[in-house]
Design a protein around this motif. Sequence first.
Motif, mmCIF file in Angstrom:
data_model
loop_
_atom_site.group_PDB
_atom_site.id
_atom_site.type_symbol
_atom_site.label_atom_id
_atom_site.label_comp_id
_atom_site.label_asym_id
_atom_site.label_seq_id
_atom_site.Cartn_x
_atom_site.Cartn_y
_atom_site.Cartn_z
ATOM 1 N N LYS A 293 3.075 -46.043 16.008
ATOM 2 C CA LYS A 293 3.121 -47.326 15.880
ATOM 3 C C LYS A 293 1.528 -48.081 16.071
ATOM 4 O O LYS A 293 2.249 -48.697 16.941
ATOM 5 C CB LYS A 293 4.340 -47.724 15.939
ATOM 6 C CG LYS A 293 5.808 -47.498 14.635
ATOM 7 C CD LYS A 293 7.101 -47.869 14.789
ATOM 8 C CE LYS A 293 7.578 -48.835 14.778
ATOM 9 N NZ LYS A 293 9.177 -49.610 15.061
ATOM 10 N N ASP B 77 -0.948 -50.869 16.790
ATOM 11 C CA ASP B 77 -1.606 -51.250 15.172
ATOM 12 C C ASP B 77 -2.666 -52.332 16.241
ATOM 13 O O ASP B 77 -2.805 -51.382 17.773
ATOM 14 C CB ASP B 77 -0.047 -52.588 15.717
ATOM 15 C CG ASP B 77 0.042 -53.571 17.676
ATOM 16 O OD1 ASP B 77 -0.630 -53.226 17.606
ATOM 17 O OD2 ASP B 77 1.340 -54.270 17.655
ATOM 18 N N ASP B 78 -3.366 -53.091 15.576
ATOM 19 C CA ASP B 78 -4.865 -53.772 15.789
ATOM 20 C C ASP B 78 -5.149 -54.229 17.289
ATOM 21 O O ASP B 78 -5.603 -53.503 17.978
ATOM 22 C CB ASP B 78 -4.960 -54.758 15.025
ATOM 23 C CG ASP B 78 -5.599 -54.320 13.463
ATOM 24 O OD1 ASP B 78 -5.547 -52.950 13.557
ATOM 25 O OD2 ASP B 78 -5.573 -55.347 13.114
ATOM 26 N N ASN C 266 -0.098 -44.529 11.823
ATOM 27 C CA ASN C 266 -0.476 -45.218 12.724
ATOM 28 C C ASN C 266 -0.307 -47.151 11.718
ATOM 29 O O ASN C 266 0.032 -46.293 10.572
ATOM 30 C CB ASN C 266 -1.338 -45.164 13.543
ATOM 31 C CG ASN C 266 -0.956 -44.419 14.758
ATOM 32 O OD1 ASN C 266 0.337 -44.509 15.341
ATOM 33 N ND2 ASN C 266 -2.127 -43.701 15.119
ATOM 34 N N LEU C 267 -0.928 -48.149 12.518
ATOM 35 C CA LEU C 267 -0.351 -49.084 11.155
ATOM 36 C C LEU C 267 -1.918 -50.051 11.838
ATOM 37 O O LEU C 267 -1.321 -51.321 11.997
ATOM 38 C CB LEU C 267 0.618 -50.009 12.140
ATOM 39 C CG LEU C 267 2.349 -48.858 11.997
ATOM 40 C CD1 LEU C 267 3.518 -50.343 13.068
ATOM 41 C CD2 LEU C 267 2.309 -49.031 10.885
ATOM 42 N N ARG D 105 -5.366 -52.023 11.212
ATOM 43 C CA ARG D 105 -5.627 -52.545 10.084
ATOM 44 C C ARG D 105 -7.606 -52.546 10.539
ATOM 45 O O ARG D 105 -8.095 -51.830 11.442
ATOM 46 C CB ARG D 105 -4.777 -54.233 10.051
ATOM 47 C CG ARG D 105 -3.166 -53.705 9.770
ATOM 48 C CD ARG D 105 -2.251 -54.744 9.538
ATOM 49 N NE ARG D 105 -0.975 -54.641 9.379
ATOM 50 C CZ ARG D 105 -0.854 -54.891 7.619
ATOM 51 N NH1 ARG D 105 -1.294 -54.669 7.508
ATOM 52 N NH2 ARG D 105 0.713 -54.458 8.076
ATOM 53 N N ASN E 96 -3.316 -45.694 7.490
ATOM 54 C CA ASN E 96 -3.523 -46.733 8.227
ATOM 55 C C ASN E 96 -3.308 -47.739 7.411
ATOM 56 O O ASN E 96 -2.909 -46.979 6.050
ATOM 57 C CB ASN E 96 -4.905 -46.591 9.071
ATOM 58 C CG ASN E 96 -4.061 -45.666 10.641
ATOM 59 O OD1 ASN E 96 -3.228 -46.602 11.238
ATOM 60 N ND2 ASN E 96 -4.422 -44.423 10.873
#
Length: 433
Positions: free
Chosen positions: A233, A235-236, A260-261, A263, A287
């Motif tokens: 998980k 993220d940016d 993963n997440l 962006r 992603n």
Amino acid sequence: SFYTRRCVTEDPSWSLITVPHLTELCLQHIVHNFEKNPILNYLLPEHQKKVVDRLSTSLPLTVTANLVSHEDYWKRCCMERWQVCDVSNYGDSWKRMFFERHLENIVKFFIPNTTDPEEVLELIPLCKGYVRKLEINQFLPPLRVDQKEERNDLSDTEDDAELSEVYTHHYDLKDLITALPHLEALHLTYGVKSCGMNFEWSLFNFTELDCSNLAAAVKMCRNLKVFKLTRSKVDDDKIKLLARNLQHHPCLLELDLSHNLIRDHGAQALGKLISHSRLETLNLCNNQISHLGAQALAQGLAESSTLTSLNLRLNFVEDKGGEAIGHALLTNTSLKSLHLGSNNLSEPTAAVFSQVLAQNTTLTSINFSCNHLGLDGGKQLLEGLANNKTLTELDLRHAEVEQETDFLIHEIVWANREAVRLGSLQHSTTEPL
């Protein structure tokens, strides 16, 4: 007169052979007292082997780690402990396998605030000469001091993840991995493998503290070549911090951030990393990168001279992103493999790649599977391939390309592959011995 009768009793089965040699008795004594007095280096090689073959695998590592180098001993240690042992994954070294897996197990079951950190740190002087790769697919959170009160809604949403970061920080790898001079590969997944009925989203939290600790640690691992942080998980915000710490890393060649997440803002940070590092392989499969992120990665590609493989499968780059990457490949001369499967691409991307295939002489593999290139897109790619001699793999499965076009493309690509194979065969036979 006085007669003396002399009786001789003999054991017919007795033989001098049954008396152990003094050497043998000495070796038995050495084995028996090895933990208190581990004399091995003073023995002749054949005597060393006899001692090692009889040593117990339950001897303390403080005794055996830096003294016993015989692979047969460590093979016994591995086979007795683990059912599956593929030594080819460990550079064909049983000793390396034992210490890598032993260390991984201790970290996987480390409970912050409960397990004594010395349990890990005391292993460093024993294993630092042998550990080259660590694969840790579980990080346990601290034990809860006060259990959360039963809630009426009993929802199992991701709100659980926000209950409190204090409960979900994990073991800080910094002291360990920075003390392993030969560490070349690090594969991490932040989560719990067997949570059973105690499932909570918070068990799968890669926290900000985890991230800052890990970023600082990886930056200091100067010999690290492969870094994988998957299914965590990420993220940016977290990837921006990691990317910043990985810039100008002297050795890092492969970065895997799949599942993963990430962006667009994260992809922008990675685009910058591509052009400010020696990175050769970047995996961003599954992603949440759209055309803006793909454009940033394309800019990195245009400036990069080292990246050879980029995987963007299962993202949302669409034609604006696909076209940007195509334009970058009109000037890039390093990328050999590109995966754009499942990105909702259509004919405009194929049109740009038609030009790429006509000009680029570096790309050997492109994957466009599970897109909507359509009949016209397929024809454009076929036109671009007319004089291409370098592409040896073009995956167009489920890309809605006409069957005849697909067949003609396959023929060209197959011919290129055969030519490369024959060329490498000729090269190997003409090389001087």
